[in-house]
Design a protein around this motif. Structure first.
Motif, PDB file in Angstrom:
ATOM      1  N   PRO A   1      39.023  32.146  38.242  1.00 15.22           N
ATOM      2  CA  PRO A   1      38.152  32.366  36.755  1.00 15.22           C
ATOM      3  C   PRO A   1      37.722  32.984  36.431  1.00 15.22           C
ATOM      4  CG  PRO A   1      37.081  30.670  37.832  1.00 15.22           C
ATOM      5  CD  PRO A   1      38.548  30.844  39.138  1.00 15.22           C
ATOM      6  N   PRO A   2      37.236  33.683  35.621  1.00 11.70           N
ATOM      7  CA  PRO A   2      36.338  34.590  34.493  1.00 11.70           C
ATOM      8  C   PRO A   2      35.168  33.645  34.027  1.00 11.70           C
ATOM      9  CG  PRO A   2      38.580  35.202  33.441  1.00 11.70           C
ATOM     10  CD  PRO A   2      38.662  34.263  34.131  1.00 11.70           C
ATOM     11  N   LEU A   3      34.165  34.374  33.941  1.00  9.73           N
ATOM     12  CA  LEU A   3      32.812  33.751  34.492  1.00  9.73           C
ATOM     13  C   LEU A   3      32.686  32.992  32.925  1.00  9.73           C
ATOM     14  CD1 LEU A   3      30.529  34.245  34.989  1.00  9.73           C
ATOM     15  CD2 LEU A   3      29.195  36.011  33.360  1.00  9.73           C
ATOM     16  N   VAL A   4      33.667  33.105  31.377  1.00 15.27           N
ATOM     17  CA  VAL A   4      33.378  32.599  30.903  1.00 15.27           C
ATOM     18  C   VAL A   4      34.115  31.042  30.895  1.00 15.27           C
ATOM     19  CG1 VAL A   4      34.193  32.462  28.048  1.00 15.27           C
ATOM     20  CG2 VAL A   4      33.674  34.706  29.262  1.00 15.27           C
ATOM     21  N   GLU A   5      35.172  31.448  31.296  1.00 17.13           N
ATOM     22  CA  GLU A   5      35.659  29.737  32.027  1.00 17.13           C
ATOM     23  C   GLU A   5      34.433  29.361  32.585  1.00 17.13           C
ATOM     24  OE1 GLU A   5      39.386  30.923  32.604  1.00 17.13           O
ATOM     25  OE2 GLU A   5      39.592  31.593  31.980  1.00 17.13           O
ATOM     26  N   LEU A   6      34.264  29.907  33.622  1.00 17.86           N
ATOM     27  CA  LEU A   6      32.660  28.644  34.299  1.00 17.86           C
ATOM     28  C   LEU A   6      31.936  28.529  33.763  1.00 17.86           C
ATOM     29  CD1 LEU A   6      32.892  30.924  37.769  1.00 17.86           C
ATOM     30  CD2 LEU A   6      34.472  28.598  37.521  1.00 17.86           C
TER      31      LEU A   6
END
Length: 170
Positions: free
Chosen positions: A38-43
């Motif tokens: 998942p993209p860093l924002v979702e993490l």
């Protein structure tokens, strides 16, 4: 020959192994995008949902495995009183949810004289007769309401030749 920009997704191998591999775009054009990380924002959103574990001011209390430290002194006194009044160790184990070894160690530490229940002469005769007729020691112990080792040691003392363990018969 085709320009380098147009061939970016194709790998060509010279003959005799003329193999070509085509690389596809993955993200929005593929059904395999779920397999990508998942993209860093979702993490970061998921990390913000977790409680902050590093700033916990209350240290967690360690649980002691020692029976003496886990039980209240009043409970230890109650166990010893019940045993001295005639309660058996198996009944104490069942009542308090403790192992037989733990109960016996606790009683020994408290200075309680442990009871031994030796087999009576009629029980020894029955055990000997049952064993010689092919019954296993465990079944004899269950029938006489005593331990396996108690029956085994008494049979040895009586001079009975024991069978090999594992249910072998002559």
């Amino acid at each position: 020959m085709i320009g380098d920009a147009a061939c970016a997704g194709i790998h060509r191998v010279s003959p005799p192994y003329a193999v070509s591999v085509v690389v596809e775009p993955v993200r929005h054009y593929s059904n395999k995008s779920a397999l990508l990380p998942p993209p860093l924002v979702e993490l970061q959103k998921l990390a913000d949902l977790l409680p902050n574990l590093t700033t916990s001011a209350t240290p967690q209390e360690q649980v002691s495995w020692s029976l003496r430290r886990r039980l209240e002194p009043a409970l230890v006194k109650q166990i010893t009183t019940e045993y001295e009044a005639g309660a058996t160790t198996p009944s104490l184990c069942e009542t308090y949810g403790l192992s037989k070894t733990g109960i016996l160690r606790l009683l020994r530490d408290e200075g309680v004289a442990l009871r031994r229940r030796p087999l009576r002469s009629d029980q020894v005769a029955l055990a000997k007769k049952m064993y010689e007729s092919g019954h296993p020691i465990a079944a004899i112990a269950t029938r006489l309401d005593t331990s396996y080792n108690n029956v085994r040691q008494r049979l040895i003392k009586e001079g009975v030749e024991l069978r090999p363990r594992g249910g072998s018969y002559r």
